[in-house]
Design a protein around this motif. Structure first.
Motif, PDB file in Angstrom:
ATOM      1  N   ASP A  67       0.617  -1.731  -0.492  1.00 34.62           N
ATOM      2  CA  ASP A  67      -0.299  -0.073  -0.373  1.00 34.62           C
ATOM      3  C   ASP A  67       0.763   1.362   0.123  1.00 34.62           C
ATOM      4  O   ASP A  67       0.469   2.462   0.282  1.00 34.62           O
ATOM      5  N   CYS A  68       2.017   1.333  -0.334  1.00 33.09           N
ATOM      6  CA  CYS A  68       2.833   2.230  -0.128  1.00 33.09           C
ATOM      7  C   CYS A  68       3.210   3.188  -1.442  1.00 33.09           C
ATOM      8  O   CYS A  68       2.562   4.153  -0.587  1.00 33.09           O
ATOM      9  N   GLY A  69       2.640   2.853  -2.539  1.00 30.92           N
ATOM     10  CA  GLY A  69       2.525   3.315  -3.535  1.00 30.92           C
ATOM     11  C   GLY A  69       3.872   3.621  -4.406  1.00 30.92           C
ATOM     12  O   GLY A  69       4.904   3.640  -3.395  1.00 30.92           O
ATOM     13  N   GLY A  70       3.905   5.183  -5.277  1.00 34.40           N
ATOM     14  CA  GLY A  70       5.033   5.002  -6.095  1.00 34.40           C
ATOM     15  C   GLY A  70       5.541   4.700  -7.262  1.00 34.40           C
ATOM     16  O   GLY A  70       6.434   5.572  -8.207  1.00 34.40           O
ATOM     17  N   LEU A  71       4.535   3.689  -7.715  1.00 36.79           N
ATOM     18  CA  LEU A  71       4.776   3.387  -9.160  1.00 36.79           C
ATOM     19  C   LEU A  71       3.992   4.364  -9.974  1.00 36.79           C
ATOM     20  O   LEU A  71       2.598   5.410  -9.970  1.00 36.79           O
ATOM     21  N   GLN A  72       4.237   4.649 -10.910  1.00 38.82           N
ATOM     22  CA  GLN A  72       3.768   6.118 -11.974  1.00 38.82           C
ATOM     23  C   GLN A  72       3.993   5.504 -13.633  1.00 38.82           C
ATOM     24  O   GLN A  72       5.178   4.486 -14.074  1.00 38.82           O
ATOM     25  N   VAL A  73       2.826   5.568 -14.730  1.00 39.33           N
ATOM     26  CA  VAL A  73       2.486   5.135 -15.666  1.00 39.33           C
ATOM     27  C   VAL A  73       3.212   6.358 -17.006  1.00 39.33           C
ATOM     28  O   VAL A  73       2.150   7.575 -16.179  1.00 39.33           O
ATOM     29  N   GLU A  74       3.442   6.217 -18.135  1.00 42.46           N
ATOM     30  CA  GLU A  74       3.448   7.619 -19.109  1.00 42.46           C
ATOM     31  C   GLU A  74       2.009   7.811 -19.427  1.00 42.46           C
ATOM     32  O   GLU A  74       1.112   6.519 -19.976  1.00 42.46           O
ATOM     33  N   HIS A  75       1.606   9.396 -19.328  1.00 43.23           N
ATOM     34  CA  HIS A  75      -0.116   9.160 -19.642  1.00 43.23           C
ATOM     35  C   HIS A  75      -0.326   8.870 -21.174  1.00 43.23           C
ATOM     36  O   HIS A  75       0.967   8.949 -22.329  1.00 43.23           O
ATOM     37  N   PRO A  76      -0.700   8.086 -22.072  1.00 44.91           N
ATOM     38  CA  PRO A  76      -1.381   7.807 -23.290  1.00 44.91           C
ATOM     39  C   PRO A  76      -1.026   8.985 -24.461  1.00 44.91           C
ATOM     40  O   PRO A  76      -1.321   8.238 -25.187  1.00 44.91           O
ATOM     41  N   ARG A  77      -1.285  10.068 -23.647  1.00 49.42           N
ATOM     42  CA  ARG A  77      -1.270  10.782 -25.093  1.00 49.42           C
ATOM     43  C   ARG A  77      -0.452  12.082 -24.477  1.00 49.42           C
ATOM     44  O   ARG A  77      -0.691  12.427 -25.810  1.00 49.42           O
ATOM     45  N   LYS A  78       0.273  12.321 -23.888  1.00 44.27           N
ATOM     46  CA  LYS A  78       1.271  12.966 -23.345  1.00 44.27           C
ATOM     47  C   LYS A  78       2.230  12.632 -23.091  1.00 44.27           C
ATOM     48  O   LYS A  78       2.795  12.204 -21.389  1.00 44.27           O
ATOM     49  N   PRO A  79       3.259  11.948 -24.063  1.00 39.53           N
ATOM     50  CA  PRO A  79       4.827  11.630 -23.305  1.00 39.53           C
ATOM     51  C   PRO A  79       5.381  12.712 -22.766  1.00 39.53           C
ATOM     52  O   PRO A  79       5.401  14.190 -22.612  1.00 39.53           O
ATOM     53  N   GLY A  80       5.925  12.141 -22.308  1.00 39.63           N
ATOM     54  CA  GLY A  80       7.035  12.258 -20.976  1.00 39.63           C
ATOM     55  C   GLY A  80       5.810  12.648 -19.668  1.00 39.63           C
ATOM     56  O   GLY A  80       7.391  13.528 -18.528  1.00 39.63           O
ATOM     57  N   VAL A  81       4.735  12.267 -19.452  1.00 42.20           N
ATOM     58  CA  VAL A  81       4.177  13.076 -18.343  1.00 42.20           C
ATOM     59  C   VAL A  81       3.450  11.499 -18.054  1.00 42.20           C
ATOM     60  O   VAL A  81       3.121  11.027 -18.560  1.00 42.20           O
ATOM     61  N   PHE A  82       3.692  11.636 -16.327  1.00 40.86           N
ATOM     62  CA  PHE A  82       3.370  10.057 -15.369  1.00 40.86           C
ATOM     63  C   PHE A  82       2.065  10.136 -14.744  1.00 40.86           C
ATOM     64  O   PHE A  82       1.784  11.294 -14.241  1.00 40.86           O
ATOM     65  N   MET A  83       1.889   9.494 -14.666  1.00 40.15           N
ATOM     66  CA  MET A  83       0.292   9.649 -13.640  1.00 40.15           C
ATOM     67  C   MET A  83       0.891   8.366 -13.106  1.00 40.15           C
ATOM     68  O   MET A  83       1.336   7.685 -12.725  1.00 40.15           O
ATOM     69  N   ASN A  84      -0.061   8.587 -11.657  1.00 37.95           N
ATOM     70  CA  ASN A  84      -0.026   7.799 -10.439  1.00 37.95           C
ATOM     71  C   ASN A  84      -0.191   6.296 -10.803  1.00 37.95           C
ATOM     72  O   ASN A  84      -1.518   6.212 -11.181  1.00 37.95           O
ATOM     73  N   ALA A  85       0.370   5.176 -10.528  1.00 38.05           N
ATOM     74  CA  ALA A  85      -0.912   3.721 -10.997  1.00 38.05           C
ATOM     75  C   ALA A  85      -1.009   3.642  -8.833  1.00 38.05           C
ATOM     76  O   ALA A  85       0.052   2.915  -8.536  1.00 38.05           O
ATOM     77  N   PRO A  86      -1.804   3.622  -8.437  1.00 43.30           N
ATOM     78  CA  PRO A  86      -2.231   3.727  -6.502  1.00 43.30           C
ATOM     79  C   PRO A  86      -2.630   1.734  -7.284  1.00 43.30           C
ATOM     80  O   PRO A  86      -2.973   1.342  -7.459  1.00 43.30           O
ATOM     81  N   THR A  87      -1.793   1.582  -5.618  1.00 42.66           N
ATOM     82  CA  THR A  87      -2.616   0.276  -5.038  1.00 42.66           C
ATOM     83  C   THR A  87      -4.167  -0.133  -4.904  1.00 42.66           C
ATOM     84  O   THR A  87      -4.861   0.085  -4.953  1.00 42.66           O
ATOM     85  N   VAL A  88      -4.365  -1.109  -5.474  1.00 41.39           N
ATOM     86  CA  VAL A  88      -6.140  -2.073  -5.170  1.00 41.39           C
ATOM     87  C   VAL A  88      -5.340  -2.996  -4.671  1.00 41.39           C
ATOM     88  O   VAL A  88      -4.652  -3.653  -4.862  1.00 41.39           O
ATOM     89  N   ARG A  89      -5.673  -3.122  -3.980  1.00 39.52           N
ATOM     90  CA  ARG A  89      -5.770  -4.424  -3.133  1.00 39.52           C
ATOM     91  C   ARG A  89      -5.986  -5.391  -3.522  1.00 39.52           C
ATOM     92  O   ARG A  89      -6.774  -6.239  -4.006  1.00 39.52           O
ATOM     93  N   ASN A  90      -4.131  -6.344  -3.449  1.00 36.54           N
ATOM     94  CA  ASN A  90      -4.137  -7.674  -3.931  1.00 36.54           C
ATOM     95  C   ASN A  90      -4.892  -7.858  -5.293  1.00 36.54           C
ATOM     96  O   ASN A  90      -4.714  -9.128  -5.796  1.00 36.54           O
ATOM     97  N   ALA A  91      -4.936  -6.617  -5.826  1.00 37.32           N
ATOM     98  CA  ALA A  91      -5.434  -6.439  -8.050  1.00 37.32           C
ATOM     99  C   ALA A  91      -3.976  -7.418  -8.241  1.00 37.32           C
ATOM    100  O   ALA A  91      -2.550  -6.689  -7.911  1.00 37.32           O
ATOM    101  N   ILE A  92      -3.919  -7.341  -9.585  1.00 32.66           N
ATOM    102  CA  ILE A  92      -2.744  -7.765 -10.150  1.00 32.66           C
ATOM    103  C   ILE A  92      -2.817  -6.103 -11.348  1.00 32.66           C
ATOM    104  O   ILE A  92      -3.509  -6.219 -12.038  1.00 32.66           O
ATOM    105  N   CYS A  93      -1.357  -5.290 -11.419  1.00 31.89           N
ATOM    106  CA  CYS A  93      -1.729  -4.143 -12.058  1.00 31.89           C
ATOM    107  C   CYS A  93      -0.948  -4.843 -13.563  1.00 31.89           C
ATOM    108  O   CYS A  93       0.351  -5.542 -13.193  1.00 31.89           O
TER     109      CYS A  93
END
Length: 358
Positions: A228-254
């Motif tokens: 549940d710590c956080g820290g993963l970020q994913v590049e925005h699909p339409r904005k190269p170089g802009v990263f969005m947070n990928a928060p924890t969804v408990r026990n989900a597969i990301c």
């Protein structure tokens, strides 16, 4: 779609096992649409039990809590060819840069990238039947029960991976749901336990150290379990170089698409840049420096067999969308991408000793 956490879709996989053919097509379309638009998707009710995931994170914490000399009883082999065993902080360097021996400045570029160390430690596990990358197990007496649990967990994850590959095959329109499985016998996958110890937030912000820089994964798909710590970020699909947070969804597969599946699908499915950056702060040290929280995650990398030839699927090309990539063998691609990751010579922690590849 906006650059916020809601940009990563969630797919409920609970109906998959007993779904009709038409229902499976619907679920497969949800999954594939996410892989087309973002390249990342949360999957809930995926078949790996909450109890098993809780136990896996418990074992991971036990392993990384061991004294350094105990963890070093299973050291990662020198060089990039075998990715197994314990990697101590600073050993591995993740980058999107591809080292090519024919480039005259490749070694200099490697050295430059390695000046900023990745502050994390990991333990890599594969199938005991994987001959080209043999396991390096921690001795049983050091952590009794660790090996049998992780072996079972590895194959439980593969069971879920098989169903995800079937869903993707249906979503791509391959006709045969088992088409991709013909190239994935499970023995070339990798289970990774990851620990990011607390570090000074200021050093992360100033880029004097790194967690895990922006990169794509190399294989077919990656199944990530997070705390549940956080820290993963994913590049925005339409904005190269802009990263969005990928928060924890408990026990989900990301889940995310890897390079080889993107090549297979002729860019129909998207292999997306992602990174691990500064998680929420945990407080301050005695001298007032802000510290990050410790972070644990468990990725399971699903890769084609080493001799698998990856070439454009007929369903993914036509006169308007010609083939973009030439054929490549999985093992050749892996070695090319891994060239920078681990040095041929590596300094053992706490000692001046250098280990070289034989």
């Amino acid at each position: 779609m906006t650059a916020d956490e809601s940009s990563i879709p969630i797919v409920d996989f609970s109906r998959w096992a007993k779904a009709s053919s038409e229902e499976k097509k619907e679920i497969a379309k949800e999954l594939t649409d996410a892989c087309i638009s973002v390249g990342f998707v949360y999957i809930v009710n995926h078949g790996v039990s909450d109890e098993m995931l809780d136990e896996a994170f418990g074992w991971s914490q036990k392993f990384f809590a061991l004294p350094e000399e105990k963890k070093m009883l299973a050291p990662h082999p020198a060089g990039p060819n075998v990715h197994r065993g314990y990697s101590w902080p600073g050993l591995e360097k993740v980058s999107q840069y591809i080292h090519k021996d024919e480039d005259g400045d490749a070694d200099a570029k490697d050295e430059e990238l390695r000046k900023i160390g990745d502050v994390k430690e990991s333990y890599e596990i594969g199938s005991d039947e994987c001959t080209n990358q043999p396991n390096v197990w921690i001795p049983e007496e050091v952590l009794p029960g660790f090996r049998p649990f992780m072996t079972d967990f590895y194959w439980q994850c593969y069971g879920t991976a098989q169903e995800l590959l079937r869903a993707l095959a249906i979503g791509i329109g391959l006709g045969d749901p088992d088409f991709l499985l013909k190239f994935h016998d499970g023995h070339n996958n990798q289970l990774r336990l990851l620990h990011y110890p607390p570090v000074e937030a200021e050093k992360l912000a100033s880029d004097s150290i790194a967690r895990m820089p922006a990169h794509t994964d190399w294989g077919s798909i990656t199944m990530l379990f997070q705390d549940d710590c956080g820290g993963l970020q994913v590049e925005h699909p339409r904005k190269p170089g802009v990263f969005m947070n990928a928060p924890t969804v408990r026990n989900a597969i990301c889940m995310n698409v890897g390079d080889l599946l993107m090549r297979w699908s002729n860019d129909y499915l998207k292999s997306t840049l992602h990174r691990v950056t500064s998680p929420p702060l945990s407080g301050k040290t005695a001298d007032g420096k802000s510290m990050t929280r410790a972070r644990y995650s468990i990725p399971y990398f699903v890769s084609p067999n080493p001799d698998a030839l990856i070439e454009c699927l007929p369903a993914c090309t036509n006169t308007q969308n010609p083939v973009k990539y030439g054929p490549v063998v999985q093992e050749d691609y892996r070695r090319m991408r891994a060239k920078l990751q681990y040095p041929e010579k590596q300094n053992m922690p706490g000692a001046a000793k250098t280990v070289s590849v034989a």
